[in-house]
Design an enzyme around this catalytic site. Structure first.
Site, mmCIF file in Angstrom:
data_model
loop_
_atom_site.group_PDB
_atom_site.id
_atom_site.type_symbol
_atom_site.label_atom_id
_atom_site.label_comp_id
_atom_site.label_asym_id
_atom_site.label_seq_id
_atom_site.Cartn_x
_atom_site.Cartn_y
_atom_site.Cartn_z
ATOM 1 N N ARG A 30 0.831 -1.204 0.000
ATOM 2 C CA ARG A 30 0.000 0.000 0.000
ATOM 3 C C ARG A 30 0.863 1.250 0.000
ATOM 4 O O ARG A 30 1.881 1.306 0.690
ATOM 5 C CB ARG A 30 -0.922 0.010 1.228
ATOM 6 C CG ARG A 30 -1.999 -1.050 1.156
ATOM 7 C CD ARG A 30 -3.069 -0.855 2.192
ATOM 8 N NE ARG A 30 -3.818 -2.097 2.356
ATOM 9 C CZ ARG A 30 -4.814 -2.496 1.572
ATOM 10 N NH1 ARG A 30 -5.212 -1.726 0.573
ATOM 11 N NH2 ARG A 30 -5.417 -3.649 1.788
ATOM 12 N N ASP A 31 0.424 2.237 -0.780
ATOM 13 C CA ASP A 31 1.129 3.519 -0.826
ATOM 14 C C ASP A 31 1.010 4.208 0.536
ATOM 15 O O ASP A 31 -0.052 4.203 1.158
ATOM 16 C CB ASP A 31 0.523 4.408 -1.928
ATOM 17 C CG ASP A 31 1.440 5.556 -2.318
ATOM 18 O OD1 ASP A 31 1.980 5.525 -3.434
ATOM 19 O OD2 ASP A 31 1.622 6.474 -1.485
ATOM 20 N N ASN A 88 4.441 6.302 -13.911
ATOM 21 C CA ASN A 88 5.056 7.590 -14.208
ATOM 22 C C ASN A 88 6.499 7.382 -14.649
ATOM 23 O O ASN A 88 7.171 6.469 -14.167
ATOM 24 C CB ASN A 88 5.030 8.490 -12.965
ATOM 25 C CG ASN A 88 3.606 8.843 -12.544
ATOM 26 O OD1 ASN A 88 2.740 9.056 -13.384
ATOM 27 N ND2 ASN A 88 3.356 8.891 -11.241
ATOM 28 N N GLU A 96 8.693 10.183 -8.776
ATOM 29 C CA GLU A 96 9.501 10.618 -7.635
ATOM 30 C C GLU A 96 10.446 9.535 -7.152
ATOM 31 O O GLU A 96 11.543 9.826 -6.673
ATOM 32 C CB GLU A 96 8.582 11.065 -6.490
ATOM 33 C CG GLU A 96 7.966 12.421 -6.790
ATOM 34 C CD GLU A 96 6.961 12.878 -5.762
ATOM 35 O OE1 GLU A 96 6.738 12.156 -4.778
ATOM 36 O OE2 GLU A 96 6.382 13.961 -5.985
ATOM 37 N N VAL A 97 10.000 8.294 -7.237
ATOM 38 C CA VAL A 97 10.853 7.181 -6.796
ATOM 39 C C VAL A 97 11.355 6.461 -8.048
ATOM 40 O O VAL A 97 10.558 5.964 -8.851
ATOM 41 C CB VAL A 97 10.078 6.214 -5.868
ATOM 42 C CG1 VAL A 97 10.979 5.056 -5.456
ATOM 43 C CG2 VAL A 97 9.549 6.953 -4.640
ATOM 44 N N HIS A 101 7.408 1.454 -10.969
ATOM 45 C CA HIS A 101 6.284 0.948 -10.175
ATOM 46 C C HIS A 101 4.978 1.279 -10.867
ATOM 47 O O HIS A 101 4.850 2.306 -11.541
ATOM 48 C CB HIS A 101 6.297 1.524 -8.751
ATOM 49 C CG HIS A 101 6.448 3.009 -8.708
ATOM 50 N ND1 HIS A 101 7.672 3.635 -8.854
ATOM 51 C CD2 HIS A 101 5.534 4.000 -8.545
ATOM 52 C CE1 HIS A 101 7.499 4.938 -8.787
ATOM 53 N NE2 HIS A 101 6.208 5.194 -8.605
ATOM 54 N N MET A 102 4.030 0.407 -10.659
ATOM 55 C CA MET A 102 2.683 0.602 -11.195
ATOM 56 C C MET A 102 1.784 1.011 -10.033
ATOM 57 O O MET A 102 1.772 0.334 -8.997
ATOM 58 C CB MET A 102 2.221 -0.722 -11.796
ATOM 59 C CG MET A 102 0.841 -0.717 -12.383
ATOM 60 S SD MET A 102 0.430 -2.396 -12.935
ATOM 61 C CE MET A 102 1.189 -2.424 -14.532
ATOM 62 N N HIS A 103 1.071 2.128 -10.191
ATOM 63 C CA HIS A 103 0.084 2.531 -9.189
ATOM 64 C C HIS A 103 -1.238 1.842 -9.536
ATOM 65 O O HIS A 103 -1.684 1.929 -10.692
ATOM 66 C CB HIS A 103 -0.183 4.041 -9.246
ATOM 67 C CG HIS A 103 0.984 4.900 -8.876
ATOM 68 N ND1 HIS A 103 1.103 5.508 -7.645
ATOM 69 C CD2 HIS A 103 2.084 5.283 -9.577
ATOM 70 C CE1 HIS A 103 2.221 6.231 -7.614
ATOM 71 N NE2 HIS A 103 2.829 6.114 -8.774
HETATM 72 P P1 5GP Z 1 5.787 8.272 -8.187
HETATM 73 O O1 5GP Z 1 5.463 9.728 -8.016
HETATM 74 O O2 5GP Z 1 7.275 8.017 -8.186
HETATM 75 O O3 5GP Z 1 5.097 7.646 -9.363
HETATM 76 O O4 5GP Z 1 5.170 7.545 -6.930
HETATM 77 C C1 5GP Z 1 5.895 7.228 -5.775
HETATM 78 C C2 5GP Z 1 4.891 6.788 -4.737
HETATM 79 O O5 5GP Z 1 5.608 6.155 -3.702
HETATM 80 C C3 5GP Z 1 4.103 7.938 -4.107
HETATM 81 O O6 5GP Z 1 2.707 7.729 -4.317
HETATM 82 C C4 5GP Z 1 4.509 7.885 -2.642
HETATM 83 O O7 5GP Z 1 3.431 8.200 -1.770
HETATM 84 C C5 5GP Z 1 4.985 6.457 -2.477
HETATM 85 N N1 5GP Z 1 5.992 6.268 -1.440
HETATM 86 C C6 5GP Z 1 7.117 7.002 -1.285
HETATM 87 N N2 5GP Z 1 7.830 6.549 -0.218
HETATM 88 C C7 5GP Z 1 7.132 5.495 0.281
HETATM 89 C C8 5GP Z 1 7.359 4.611 1.374
HETATM 90 O O8 5GP Z 1 8.352 4.690 2.105
HETATM 91 N N3 5GP Z 1 6.437 3.641 1.592
HETATM 92 C C9 5GP Z 1 5.326 3.503 0.789
HETATM 93 N N4 5GP Z 1 4.490 2.514 1.105
HETATM 94 N N5 5GP Z 1 5.075 4.333 -0.236
HETATM 95 C C10 5GP Z 1 5.966 5.308 -0.497
#
Ligand code: 5GP
Length: 114
Positions: A30-31, A88, A96-97, A101-103
């Site tokens: 979970r996010d 993304n 951001e990460v 990853h797939m949301h």
């Molecule tokens: P992005 O913007 O890279 O597509 O999405 C990164 C996602 O990773 C964001 O929705 C953010 O809330 C989630 N995220 C970042 N750090 C952590 C973490 O330490 N644990 C979890 N479960 N989610 C994270």
């Protein structure tokens, strides 16, 4: 060498997270800051930074990400009403990460993205 991210620590269970599924190829959890009632991230266990880094040898991992997304959607009972899958890529895509990853987002009617 690509930099490991927080997601590697989650996959290796070095830090706490709500893991819903894990196998030899992918992990789903979970996010931490959910943008919808159901917000799950599905990630490969190996570090692939983004879609630009995807290679033929990753086909099985990428396929598994979809299979796991569909399985979790069913488990979370959002399969019938529907959901959104997002990947993304880099700055303009809002990534951001830097571990691909797939949301999986659902549990309410989501607004338009375009
Ligand atoms: P992005 O913007 O890279 O597509 O999405 C990164 C996602 O990773 C964001 O929705 C953010 O809330 C989630 N995220 C970042 N750090 C952590 C973490 O330490 N644990 C979890 N479960 N989610 C994270």
């Amino acid at each position: 060498m690509a930099q490991e991210t927080i997601f590697s620590k989650i996959i290796n269970r070095e830090i706490e997270s709500d893991i819903l599924y894990q196998d030899v190829l992918v992990t789903a959890f979970r996010d931490i800051l959910p943008k919808a009632p159901i917000h799950v991230l599905i990630v490969p266990n190996i570090l692939i930074q983004n879609v630009n880094q995807v290679k033929q040898e990753h086909e099985m991992i990428l396929g598994r990400m979809f299979i796991v997304a569909a399985r979790i959607a069913k488990q979370e009972k959002i399969d019938k009403k529907g959901y959104r899958l997002i990947i993304n890529c880099n700055e303009h895509g809002g990534q951001e990460v830097h571990h691909i990853h797939m949301h999986l987002l659902g549990g309410k009617k989501l607004g338009p993205i375009l």
